[in-house]
Write a protein that holds these residues in place. Structure first.
Motif, PDB file in Angstrom:
ATOM      1  N   LEU A   1      57.760  51.689  38.122  1.00 34.84           N
ATOM      2  CA  LEU A   1      57.033  50.713  38.926  1.00 34.84           C
ATOM      3  C   LEU A   1      55.826  50.202  38.145  1.00 34.84           C
ATOM      4  O   LEU A   1      55.106  50.982  37.539  1.00 34.84           O
ATOM      5  N   SER A   2      55.661  48.885  38.159  1.00 36.98           N
ATOM      6  CA  SER A   2      54.455  48.311  37.570  1.00 36.98           C
ATOM      7  C   SER A   2      53.381  48.309  38.650  1.00 36.98           C
ATOM      8  O   SER A   2      53.606  47.792  39.741  1.00 36.98           O
ATOM      9  N   ILE A   3      52.234  48.861  38.351  1.00 40.33           N
ATOM     10  CA  ILE A   3      51.203  49.058  39.369  1.00 40.33           C
ATOM     11  C   ILE A   3      49.927  48.343  38.958  1.00 40.33           C
ATOM     12  O   ILE A   3      49.467  48.458  37.817  1.00 40.33           O
ATOM     13  N   ARG A   4      49.375  47.615  39.891  1.00 39.89           N
ATOM     14  CA  ARG A   4      48.059  47.004  39.707  1.00 39.89           C
ATOM     15  C   ARG A   4      47.269  47.279  40.980  1.00 39.89           C
ATOM     16  O   ARG A   4      47.641  46.830  42.052  1.00 39.89           O
ATOM     17  N   PRO A   5      46.179  48.042  40.891  1.00 38.52           N
ATOM     18  CA  PRO A   5      45.412  48.411  42.099  1.00 38.52           C
ATOM     19  C   PRO A   5      44.880  47.181  42.832  1.00 38.52           C
ATOM     20  O   PRO A   5      44.528  46.175  42.224  1.00 38.52           O
ATOM     21  N   ASP A   6      44.818  47.313  44.147  1.00 39.68           N
ATOM     22  CA  ASP A   6      44.297  46.246  44.997  1.00 39.68           C
ATOM     23  C   ASP A   6      42.858  46.518  45.424  1.00 39.68           C
ATOM     24  O   ASP A   6      42.104  45.579  45.667  1.00 39.68           O
ATOM     25  N   LEU A   7      42.498  47.802  45.559  1.00 43.24           N
ATOM     26  CA  LEU A   7      41.178  48.196  46.034  1.00 43.24           C
ATOM     27  C   LEU A   7      40.543  49.179  45.073  1.00 43.24           C
ATOM     28  O   LEU A   7      41.245  49.925  44.373  1.00 43.24           O
ATOM     29  N   GLU A   8      39.236  49.201  45.035  1.00 39.74           N
ATOM     30  CA  GLU A   8      38.492  50.140  44.191  1.00 39.74           C
ATOM     31  C   GLU A   8      37.417  50.833  45.022  1.00 39.74           C
ATOM     32  O   GLU A   8      36.655  50.174  45.740  1.00 39.74           O
ATOM     33  N   VAL A   9      37.370  52.140  44.942  1.00 39.56           N
ATOM     34  CA  VAL A   9      36.281  52.922  45.531  1.00 39.56           C
ATOM     35  C   VAL A   9      35.368  53.350  44.385  1.00 39.56           C
ATOM     36  O   VAL A   9      35.836  53.945  43.406  1.00 39.56           O
ATOM     37  N   TYR A  10      34.095  53.056  44.487  1.00 38.13           N
ATOM     38  CA  TYR A  10      33.142  53.339  43.418  1.00 38.13           C
ATOM     39  C   TYR A  10      31.838  53.840  44.031  1.00 38.13           C
ATOM     40  O   TYR A  10      31.603  53.720  45.236  1.00 38.13           O
ATOM     41  N   ALA A  11      31.003  54.392  43.203  1.00 41.97           N
ATOM     42  CA  ALA A  11      29.693  54.877  43.647  1.00 41.97           C
ATOM     43  C   ALA A  11      28.627  53.846  43.294  1.00 41.97           C
ATOM     44  O   ALA A  11      28.575  53.360  42.166  1.00 41.97           O
ATOM     45  N   ASP A  12      27.780  53.514  44.271  1.00 43.19           N
ATOM     46  CA  ASP A  12      26.705  52.577  43.976  1.00 43.19           C
ATOM     47  C   ASP A  12      25.547  53.308  43.302  1.00 43.19           C
ATOM     48  O   ASP A  12      25.642  54.502  42.989  1.00 43.19           O
ATOM     49  N   ASN A  13      24.458  52.624  43.073  1.00 46.47           N
ATOM     50  CA  ASN A  13      23.334  53.209  42.339  1.00 46.47           C
ATOM     51  C   ASN A  13      22.727  54.408  43.050  1.00 46.47           C
ATOM     52  O   ASN A  13      22.135  55.286  42.410  1.00 46.47           O
ATOM     53  N   SER A  14      22.868  54.459  44.378  1.00 45.70           N
ATOM     54  CA  SER A  14      22.313  55.589  45.131  1.00 45.70           C
ATOM     55  C   SER A  14      23.308  56.739  45.272  1.00 45.70           C
ATOM     56  O   SER A  14      22.998  57.748  45.899  1.00 45.70           O
ATOM     57  N   GLY A  15      24.519  56.569  44.701  1.00 44.58           N
ATOM     58  CA  GLY A  15      25.509  57.637  44.747  1.00 44.58           C
ATOM     59  C   GLY A  15      26.397  57.610  45.963  1.00 44.58           C
ATOM     60  O   GLY A  15      27.195  58.530  46.171  1.00 44.58           O
ATOM     61  N   HIS A  16      26.302  56.566  46.779  1.00 34.39           N
ATOM     62  CA  HIS A  16      27.155  56.450  47.963  1.00 34.39           C
ATOM     63  C   HIS A  16      28.456  55.731  47.606  1.00 34.39           C
ATOM     64  O   HIS A  16      28.469  54.819  46.785  1.00 34.39           O
ATOM     65  N   TRP A  17      29.520  56.159  48.250  1.00 36.14           N
ATOM     66  CA  TRP A  17      30.820  55.540  47.992  1.00 36.14           C
ATOM     67  C   TRP A  17      30.888  54.167  48.641  1.00 36.14           C
ATOM     68  O   TRP A  17      30.502  53.974  49.783  1.00 36.14           O
ATOM     69  N   GLN A  18      31.393  53.201  47.871  1.00 38.14           N
ATOM     70  CA  GLN A  18      31.611  51.838  48.362  1.00 38.14           C
ATOM     71  C   GLN A  18      33.035  51.420  48.011  1.00 38.14           C
ATOM     72  O   GLN A  18      33.667  52.010  47.131  1.00 38.14           O
TER      73      GLN A  18
ATOM     74  N   GLN B   1      38.159  59.261  54.792  1.00 36.56           N
ATOM     75  CA  GLN B   1      38.489  60.140  53.667  1.00 36.56           C
ATOM     76  C   GLN B   1      37.323  60.308  52.694  1.00 36.56           C
ATOM     77  O   GLN B   1      37.520  60.444  51.485  1.00 36.56           O
ATOM     78  N   GLN B   2      36.102  60.320  53.209  1.00 37.56           N
ATOM     79  CA  GLN B   2      34.922  60.466  52.347  1.00 37.56           C
ATOM     80  C   GLN B   2      35.029  61.698  51.452  1.00 37.56           C
ATOM     81  O   GLN B   2      34.750  61.648  50.257  1.00 37.56           O
ATOM     82  N   ASP B   3      35.429  62.824  52.036  1.00 37.05           N
ATOM     83  CA  ASP B   3      35.475  64.067  51.265  1.00 37.05           C
ATOM     84  C   ASP B   3      36.512  64.016  50.158  1.00 37.05           C
ATOM     85  O   ASP B   3      36.342  64.651  49.104  1.00 37.05           O
ATOM     86  N   PHE B   4      37.609  63.268  50.366  1.00 33.92           N
ATOM     87  CA  PHE B   4      38.630  63.186  49.329  1.00 33.92           C
ATOM     88  C   PHE B   4      38.051  62.604  48.045  1.00 33.92           C
ATOM     89  O   PHE B   4      38.324  63.092  46.945  1.00 33.92           O
ATOM     90  N   PHE B   5      37.254  61.540  48.156  1.00 38.59           N
ATOM     91  CA  PHE B   5      36.728  60.879  46.968  1.00 38.59           C
ATOM     92  C   PHE B   5      35.703  61.750  46.250  1.00 38.59           C
ATOM     93  O   PHE B   5      35.438  61.550  45.060  1.00 38.59           O
ATOM     94  N   SER B   6      35.160  62.730  46.945  1.00 30.31           N
ATOM     95  CA  SER B   6      34.212  63.651  46.307  1.00 30.31           C
ATOM     96  C   SER B   6      34.897  64.893  45.754  1.00 30.31           C
ATOM     97  O   SER B   6      34.566  65.348  44.665  1.00 30.31           O
ATOM     98  N   PHE B   7      35.878  65.424  46.498  1.00 31.55           N
ATOM     99  CA  PHE B   7      36.420  66.735  46.143  1.00 31.55           C
ATOM    100  C   PHE B   7      37.913  66.746  45.843  1.00 31.55           C
ATOM    101  O   PHE B   7      38.461  67.785  45.484  1.00 31.55           O
ATOM    102  N   GLY B   8      38.608  65.628  46.022  1.00 28.22           N
ATOM    103  CA  GLY B   8      40.020  65.592  45.680  1.00 28.22           C
ATOM    104  C   GLY B   8      40.954  65.858  46.850  1.00 28.22           C
ATOM    105  O   GLY B   8      40.545  65.883  48.011  1.00 28.22           O
ATOM    106  N   SER B   9      42.228  66.077  46.536  1.00 27.64           N
ATOM    107  CA  SER B   9      43.280  66.142  47.550  1.00 27.64           C
ATOM    108  C   SER B   9      43.123  67.307  48.513  1.00 27.64           C
ATOM    109  O   SER B   9      43.626  67.252  49.634  1.00 27.64           O
ATOM    110  N   LEU B  10      42.429  68.374  48.115  1.00 34.68           N
ATOM    111  CA  LEU B  10      42.230  69.497  49.026  1.00 34.68           C
ATOM    112  C   LEU B  10      41.404  69.095  50.250  1.00 34.68           C
ATOM    113  O   LEU B  10      41.470  69.756  51.291  1.00 34.68           O
TER     114      LEU B  10
END
Length: 458
Positions: free
Chosen positions: A247-264, A328-337
């Protein structure tokens, strides 16, 4: 002689407008499929033009980093290393099981049916044969298996799980979105042709015989029904990757951390074609003496519909991404667990959208973050193993925990399924041994005695 009488019949039906149908079609396409569709729009419609991306719009994947205050993973590699192998047809179907609120027994039967599909998506053999050929200790019941089959036949692509071509076409016909050109009489006629007169319209002579056999339908209706059947797919899973597919994959969305460390979260510009009405056209249309012929008006309306469809797709995915980030805030910090249970039904109710719209929105869409690149379906799994405080764990999180526990075992004394059950219970996760075995098999991990033999042979 009876006098002619007039009877009024009140009928309530739901019809999707052409604009809404196109919007739903655009929503369910993958990014690469959407680009092909947009290329066709640009070639066919003179009112549309593409807005070129600037250099700063391009996504720099090398800049994806885990926020320092959340860093829990040692030795992180490039995010593309976390991208799993392309899922085959069977994996794509298994993922959809988590979208339904099923008990363990019913889910196991659906998995069993998926494993017995051929490469075209058909179920070879009857349910009776499957029951008779299954191990006796499984104690399969044909009635329960039939119920599981009705659930499987609701999966995408439509028509999967059918036992023959006729059943697959009927399933597709029942799930087909209503169109203005397809009246109830045409759909009724098409169902009758498939179920009772299958293939009896291939020649002019056969078609004339059908007209005599089915006088309740006009020749025009019969011809339209035959054309409708011709649009159905005889191979429901055609186009899905096989076991060796890519499968050719191109992401549609991005989760990133802003300057204050919060997920956006944000939509990736490259995944959403940027179109607009060609410069100067709107000024020309505003002139009082501007006259448009029928063809020109049609293309103008098509251009407006295309832009609205793209905007609806972007808005829906943005709302869906924000909901996933919130849950899913915790997922982006700690992974699939730390993945929390989440269902399509719950998401649809919160976003005030139809469940089918959510299903289309997560189809072949991907999200990239510091943990890797994931299909949106990855974030949806039902709650299992409720704890004393009535909370639950997602199936994906439990599988990740099992994988972690087995990775840390002594190869000379691997953990049995019973021992894994006891260890999970200590963490408040109460599962039956057969459920643990099912999750272990889904992870392609052999039983304890086989793992020991494999280690000793090495």
């Amino acid at each position: 002689m009876q006098k002619p009488a007039t009877h009024l019949k009140l009928n309530l039906s739901t019809r999707l407008s052409a604009k809404l149908q196109q919007s739903l079609q655009v929503l369910q396409l993958s990014t690469l499929e959407l680009q092909e569709l947009v290329s066709g729009w640009l070639a066919d419609n003179p009112f549309l033009e593409e807005v070129e991306n600037t250099a700063e719009d391009a996504t720099a994947f090398s800049q994806y980093v885990q926020p320092p205050q959340h860093s829990m993973i040692q030795g992180e590699s490039d995010i593309w290393d976390t991208l799993a192998d392309a899922p085959d047809m069977y994996a794509l179907l298994r993922r959809q099981v988590c979208e339904y609120e099923l008990d363990d027994d019913t889910a196991a039967l659906v998995y069993f049916l998926i494993d017995n599909l051929n490469e075209q998506g058909y179920l070879d053999g009857s349910l009776t044969d499957l029951v008779e050929n299954a191990p006796l200790e499984w104690r399969l019941d044909e009635t329960e298996l039939a119920h599981a089959l009705t659930i499987l036949q609701q999966f995408e692509p439509t028509g999967v799980g059918a036992r023959n071509l006729q059943e697959s076409l009927l399933l597709q016909l029942e799930n087909m979105s209503p169109e203005p050109t397809n009246s109830d009489a045409i759909q009724t006629c098409a169902r009758l042709l498939i179920s009772e007169h299958f293939g009896q319209w291939l020649s002019t002579h056969q078609f004339k015989q059908l007209c005599r056999k089915l006088p309740q339908f006009s020749a025009t209706t019969l011809e339209a029904a035959c054309k409708l059947i011709g649009t159905l797919n005889p191979f429901p899973c055609y186009g899905l990757p096989d076991r060796n597919g890519i499968l050719s994959i191109r992401p549609d969305l991005e989760v990133y951390a802003d300057n204050s460390g919060h997920w956006q979260i944000r939509t990736l510009r490259d995944a959403f074609p940027q179109l607009r009405i060609e410069a100067g056209v709107e000024e020309w249309l505003q002139q009082e003496d501007a006259e448009m012929d029928a063809m020109c008006k049609s293309k103008w309306q098509e251009a407006q519909t295309c832009l609205q469809s793209l905007q609806m797709r972007k808005t829906t995915l943005q709302r869906l991404g924000e909901w996933i980030l919130q849950q899913q805030q915790d997922f982006f910090s700690f992974g699939s667990l730390a993945l929390a249970p989440l269902t399509i039904k719950e998401t649809a109710q919160t976003l005030e959208l139809a469940e089918s719209t959510i299903s289309r929105a997560i189809n072949q869409k991907y999200l990239t973050c510091s943990q890797g690149v994931f299909p949106l379906r990855y974030f949806f799994s039902q709650s299992v193993a409720a704890t004393d405080d009535s909370t639950g764990n997602s199936q994906t999180a439990i599988k990740s925990l099992l994988q972690s526990m087995i990775n840390e075992e002594d190869p000379q004394h691997p953990y049995s399924d019973a021992y894994l059950v006891s260890q999970l219970a200590k963490q408040g996760i109460n599962l039956a041994r057969r459920t643990v075995a099912k999750y272990r098999e889904a992870l392609k991990i052999p039983p304890a005695h086989q793992r020991k033999v494999q280690y000793n042979n090495h």
